[in-house]
Scaffold this active site. Structure first.
Site, PDB file in Angstrom:
ATOM      1  CB  ALA A 130      -0.926   0.001   1.211  1.00 23.45           C
ATOM      2  CD  GLU A 363       6.312  14.225   2.588  1.00 25.55           C
ATOM      3  OE1 GLU A 363       5.558  15.198   2.427  1.00 25.55           O
ATOM      4  OE2 GLU A 363       7.269  14.234   3.389  1.00 25.55           O
ATOM      5  N   GLY A 364       3.845  11.088  -2.176  1.00 24.98           N
ATOM      6  CA  GLY A 364       2.985  11.158  -3.353  1.00 24.98           C
ATOM      7  C   GLY A 364       3.797  11.285  -4.618  1.00 24.98           C
ATOM      8  CB  SER A 366       5.471  12.830 -10.734  1.00 19.30           C
ATOM      9  OG  SER A 366       6.641  13.431 -10.232  1.00 19.30           O
TER      10      SER A 366
END
Length: 387
Positions: A130, A363-364, A366
């Site tokens: 995840a 942190e996410g 692109s």
């Protein structure tokens, strides 16, 4: 720069720049080689108010605004990206999250020492299966009277080994999907809370990245952050702020790479003249500087919106997306300008190049930033598990 900074913001920038260049920069290459966590420097940063910058003074923070924080983080990243990522997660995600969602008891117990830099904070949401899809996480938290029992494994956790306080997300009601995720504060040393393997990484080598394992880890119910089911909202809100931090880090590393490239181009001679005289390289430097400035303006704009208490999710994603992609292009060009020397550890550009690579991922990614931006443009509240 068109963005007008206040006298206080300029003072903070100057103070942090002096500290970073004098204290962090001289030993950054050695930390990269030894992978030594910069604990001593982080303690000094805490004494300067850099580990709780946006936290109110009543909780031992500096009470600074987000623009000041971005300025400070950019200067730290210029000197040492490994130190900057610890500072970023600690400030943007851990301290701000407890300040926003924590109870008064949680703030007194955890936020105060975090803001002073006496304790390092970590944030654990990613799992082996995840990453970009947080709803797919399997870590569980089961209520047992006045405790929760937590089981599961978190992966790629920044400062996982060195953090004294960790915010984790876990499923309290799997049937509710994203509304069944809750957040908890866990202290280092809690029985059943174990640090797993430490990753061997390409860059940011002085910042540890680890697995965290929860084996029937029993924590008090008072360590629930917010309400049951608030975990996804807490995580997404925290990441909005964190993405401004990643953008500021990206700009700092890119500026260091540009300065190194300019210096080298002035000194290196080929064909009887400095290579800075060749138009091809001059244009590369011009493009690098332009991209850095564009990324910096996006970063400051997102930070200013946050300071005005306006919605800034899309702007944070834009800043993170553009800045993280930019720093990869800029560091690659800086290395190219150095030629063969850029590929060696004699010059810092190879470190900049390695450090920058993860900025488009953590942190996410692109790709996730583009999903967030498109969702806002098209008015889609949820696509899959993403806001």
């Amino acid at each position: 720069m068109s963005f007008q900074l206040t006298d206080e913001q300029l003072m903070i920038q100057t103070m942090v720049r002096d500290f970073a260049r004098e204290v962090l920069l001289p030993t950054a290459m050695e930390r990269d080689r030894t992978k030594e966590f910069p604990r001593g420097n982080l303690k000094k940063m805490g004494e300067l108010g850099l580990m709780g910058m946006m936290i109110p003074p009543e909780y031992n923070g500096a009470g600074a605004d987000t623009v000041s924080y971005a300025l400070a983080l950019q200067e730290v990243a210029y000197a040492c990206a490994s130190t900057a990522v610890v500072m970023s997660v600690h400030n943007s995600i851990v301290c701000e999250t407890i300040n926003r969602f924590g109870t008064e008891e949680q703030k007194q117990t955890y936020l105060k020492p975090l803001a002073r830099g006496e304790v390092i904070g970590a944030f654990a949401m990613t799992e082996p299966n995840a990453g970009s899809d947080p709803v797919n996480q399997s870590t569980s938290a089961v209520r047992d009277q006045d405790h929760y029992i937590i089981n599961g494994t978190k992966r790629f956790i920044t400062s996982g080994k060195n953090a004294g306080v960790t915010i984790i997300t876990a499923k309290t009601d799997p049937a509710k999907r994203h509304k069944g995720i809750s957040a908890f504060i866990i202290e280092k040393g809690t029985p059943g809370f174990l640090v797993g393997k430490t990753e061997e990484k390409m860059g940011l080598c002085a910042s540890d990245t680890t697995d965290l394992i929860f084996d029937n880890c029993r924590i008090p119910a008072r360590n629930l952050l917010g309400q049951e089911g608030d975990g996804f909202k807490i995580a997404m809100t925290s990441l909005d702020s964190g993405r401004i931090g990643i953008a500021a880090q990206s700009v700092g590393v890119a500026k260091a790479a540009l300065d190194a490239a300019v210096s080298y181009a002035r000194e290196r001679e080929q064909f009887g003249q400095p290579i800075s005289k060749f138009q091809g390289l001059r244009w590369m430097l011009a493009d690098m500087a332009t991209e850095i400035e564009a990324a910096w303006q996006l970063t400051l704009s997102a930070a200013a919106k946050k300071d005005r208490d306006e919605r800034y999710t899309m702007e944070a994603s834009m800043a993170k997306l553009f800045a993280s992609e930019m720093v990869n292009r800029v560091t690659a060009k800086a290395l190219q300008i150095h030629g063969g020397y850029g590929y060696t550890k004699e010059y810092p550009v190879e470190r900049f190049y390695r450090d920058a690579r993860v900025f488009t991922i953590y942190e996410g990614t692109s790709e996730i930033q583009r999903v967030v931006i498109a969702n806002h443009l098209l008015g889609d509240r949820y696509v899959g598990s993403l806001r």
